[in-house]
Design a protein around this motif. Structure first.
Motif, PDB file in Angstrom:
ATOM      1  N   TRP B  89       6.471  45.072  59.477  1.00 55.59           N
ATOM      2  CA  TRP B  89       6.331  43.618  59.435  1.00 55.59           C
ATOM      3  C   TRP B  89       6.819  43.158  58.076  1.00 55.59           C
ATOM      4  CZ3 TRP B  89       1.330  41.570  62.239  1.00 55.59           C
ATOM      5  CH2 TRP B  89       1.280  42.135  63.521  1.00 55.59           C
ATOM      6  N   PRO B  92       5.371  38.617  56.422  1.00 55.02           N
ATOM      7  CA  PRO B  92       4.520  37.799  57.289  1.00 55.02           C
ATOM      8  C   PRO B  92       3.890  36.650  56.491  1.00 55.02           C
ATOM      9  CG  PRO B  92       3.450  39.890  56.793  1.00 55.02           C
ATOM     10  CD  PRO B  92       4.842  39.979  56.251  1.00 55.02           C
ATOM     11  N   TRP B 141       9.762  37.485  59.230  1.00 56.28           N
ATOM     12  CA  TRP B 141       9.532  36.046  59.126  1.00 56.28           C
ATOM     13  C   TRP B 141      10.452  35.487  58.056  1.00 56.28           C
ATOM     14  CZ3 TRP B 141       5.990  39.504  60.685  1.00 56.28           C
ATOM     15  CH2 TRP B 141       5.182  39.163  61.770  1.00 56.28           C
TER      16      TRP B 141
END
Lengths: 465, 212
Positions: B89, B92, B141
């Motif tokens: 990830w 984030p 993101w």
């Protein structure tokens, strides 16, 4: 390289003064004993040696045997049974080791005996060998027969035991001057007057009891310098120049069956302090391409403050390689160039920084902010359980947690779930007393909010993304 | 002397070239269910495609956009063999909350959170992770990026066989994107709306998430 250490000999006297039973008969039936070579100990005492020197001398001693034990403050014990095959008869080997000390011009007294303490005591009692005549046999006790131990020890003075002054004084007051006098005394009385540790020492000197020793492991590092004929001001050239150093470092590690987890490249400039480039590896490795991969990644991000005159590569402490790192077929089944998770983490950390890559793990704790923590070490080799973590909580928990709860100006319009009361942590001063709800905000965000029970204020703590 | 090569067909006709496998005979890429039957029905193959880039346009976090992918993440972690089941990830918006993820069945010992300093670093990290071959899925993101970088991510995802998901604000809706799947998530009239803007091999249009 990394010998299994035997338990160090304990000198604890805290137990009540009971006499350890003398092992008269072997505990295991004769026929089932494993045949094992009796150790043979070469002891050397360096009178008046500075503390730091002992390690250096231990390194020299390692040319004769892989098992060297440091006997603080001034002695070494070498296990030489295994070396006899290579270096010839015992007297020759003993003379050879003695010659090594003579060559180094240190005063040394040596002896060989089949028991650790006996060898040490003989060495302490010996006259210093004459450096001019290292082969002078008059001063050396070289003994391989355990049957002769007690007879030969008898003539030694009790001072070579290095027991504390009070104990030696007691013995002298009793008229005990030599070890022979001491061995004639009854064991039970000896244990009462001197403590069981002294009796243990005697047993060890006579070879009736083992005196386990810990092998000396040198603290090695790879350290190599390279000076350039002309100064280098481009990172690309620097990378080329560092390549042979990395290659030699990898070879150094391979011959020792070891790996490192950190390296440092020092860049020396003409009139500036040294630039240090620290290279961290996600797992212990000695592979050339991994070391170089991390170095190259670090160097591309580096801005040279000044032209470089020379570089030096220094490794971190050597560590034993994990057992699965010798798999020759790693990667073959998956298309060759694919890399491992450790390498990915390494590459990301080399460019983004150590802190920028982490894992998360849940903790058994009721306060939401304390129910998780960041993880910096990854267990790459562990096989997956398949079941995931045990789920301790069946109440709704948000995917995102805010760093700090954010105050809400007004109570939310729609509460979808709740309340869930969390009251915990009063014992460590960071106690919470909150009612948690799931709320829908006007723009549609599903939030995890709570009302503090003391102040009745509302806060957002998480987002259901 | 190398021969003059005029076309791919010439190369393939050369006896020195070994063809490992007929491309058309390759097994279909696995597809992971979204956990919502209405959405699965609209996606070619019936779920999120691996080895591809998916783009989700959303302005505010909190509409359940991560929830759309969690069942797939759990499934692909369970199905992966050897070193592959890593999830990465990147950047984030908040801290991933470990108890919630464990609750959903994510194997947290195989989750990496990456906090790059800027957008270029985030894109670089995503490319590294996608092409590494050890990641089951990479979620990224971003606030903004250019088309060239997205193309690189798409190629990396195809090379590494990972599921790549990119979350971006809605303002990028009218820019061209190489992603094989583009979704728009909005909140209107008291409920969340999901619209497929682009589906390779499928039909774009709104999806009725209903209560499923």
């Amino acid at each position: 390289m990394f010998p299994v250490a035997a338990a160090p000999r304990s000198r604890s006297v805290s137990k009540p003064a009971t006499v350890p039973p003398l092992p008269t008969a072997p505990a295991v039936p004769e026929g089932r004993r494993t045949p094992r070579a009796r150790p043979l100990w070469y002891a050397v005492v360096f009178p008046g040696l500075p503390d730091a020197e002992l390690q250096r001398l231990a390194l020299h001693a390692r040319q004769f045997t892989s098992f060297v034990s440091l006997e603080m403050p001034d002695a070494l014990l070498l296990e030489i049974r295994g070396s006899l095959k290579l270096f010839g008869p015992l007297t020759d080997l003993h003379a050879r080791i003695d010659a090594c000390w003579a060559q180094l011009a240190v005063r040394a007294q040596s002896a060989t005996a089949p028991a650790t303490l006996a060898a040490l005591w003989f060495a302490r009692a010996a006259h210093p060998a004459d450096p001019a005549d290292p082969a002078d046999p008059a001063h050396r006790m070289v003994l391989d027969d355990p049957g002769q131990l007690s007879g030969r020890l008898a003539s030694l003075s009790i001072s070579c035991t290095r027991w504390d002054a009070a104990r030696l004084h007691t013995l002298r007051a009793m008229g005990v001057v030599t070890l022979g006098d001491l061995l004639r005394l009854p064991r039970a009385g000896l244990a009462r007057r001197l403590g069981p540790a002294a009796v243990l020492d005697l047993d060890m000197a006579l070879g009736r009891r083992d005196g386990p020793r810990r092998a000396f492991v040198p603290r090695e590092r790879f350290r190599e310098r390279c000076d350039f004929e002309s100064e280098i001001d481009s990172v690309a050239y620097l990378e080329k120049a560092a390549l042979p150093l990395i290659g030699r470092c990898a070879r150094f590690l391979r011959t020792r069956q070891a790996g490192v987890q950190a390296l440092e490249l020092k860049l020396r400039h003409r009139a500036r302090p040294v630039t240090r480039v620290r290279l961290g590896l996600a797992s212990i490795t000695g592979e050339r391409h991994r070391l170089f991969g991390v170095l190259a990644q670090k160097l591309t991000r580096l801005e040279l403050p000044a032209p470089v005159r020379g570089i030096e590569l220094v490794s971190g402490p050597l560590q034993a390689l994990p057992a699965d790192s010798f798999d020759a077929f790693t990667g073959l089944g998956r298309g060759g160039s694919r890399d491992t998770a450790a390498q990915l983490v390494e590459r990301l950390r080399a460019r983004l920084g150590e802190q920028a890559v982490y894992g998360v793990c849940p903790l058994p704790e009721h306060r939401p902010e304390a129910a998780w923590q960041k993880v910096r070490e990854f267990q790459f080799s562990r096989t997956l359980s398949g079941a995931g973590m045990p789920v301790s909580e069946d109440r709704p928990r948000p995917v995102w947690l805010l760093h700090e709860p954010v105050p809400l100006p007004a109570p939310p319009a729609t509460l979808e779930e709740g309340p869930e009361r969390i009251e915990s942590g009063w014992w460590d001063g960071r106690g919470v007393a909150r009612d948690y709800y799931v709320a829908r905000e006007a723009h549609g965000e599903r939030l995890w909010i709570f009302q503090e029970r003391h102040t009745a204020r509302w806060y957002v703590h998480g987002v259901f993304a | 002397m190398p021969r003059d090569i005029s076309s791919l067909a010439d190369i393939l006709a050369d006896a020195r070239v070994w063809k490992l496998k007929d491309a058309s005979a390759a097994p279909p890429r696995p597809v992971w269910s979204t956990g919502r039957s209405a959405l699965d029905a609209r996606l070619p193959g019936g779920g999120w495609p691996t080895a591809s880039l998916i783009e989700v346009l959303i302005d505010e976090s909190g509409l359940g956009e991560v929830q759309l992918f969690l069942p797939a993440l759990v499934a692909c972690q369970r199905a992966a063999i050897g070193e592959a089941p890593w999830l990465v990830w990147i950047a984030p918006p908040h801290e991933p909350y470990a108890p919630a993820l464990a609750q959903q069945g994510i194997e947290l010992t195989r989750l990496l959170v990456v906090r790059p300093g800027c957008a270029v670093e985030a894109l670089w990290a995503a490319e590294q992770a996608l092409s590494s071959g050890i990641c089951a899925a990479v979620l990224l993101w971003l606030q903004g990026t250019d088309d060239r970088w997205l193309r690189r991510l798409k190629l990396a995802a195809e090379a590494g066989g990972a599921l790549g998901v990119l979350f971006r604000p809605e303002r990028h809706r009218f820019e061209s994107s190489p992603a094989s799947l583009r979704l728009l998530m909005t909140w209107r009239g008291g409920e969340a709306h999901l619209e497929l803007l682009k589906v390779q091999g499928g039909r774009p249009g709104p999806v009725d998430l209903g209560g499923s």
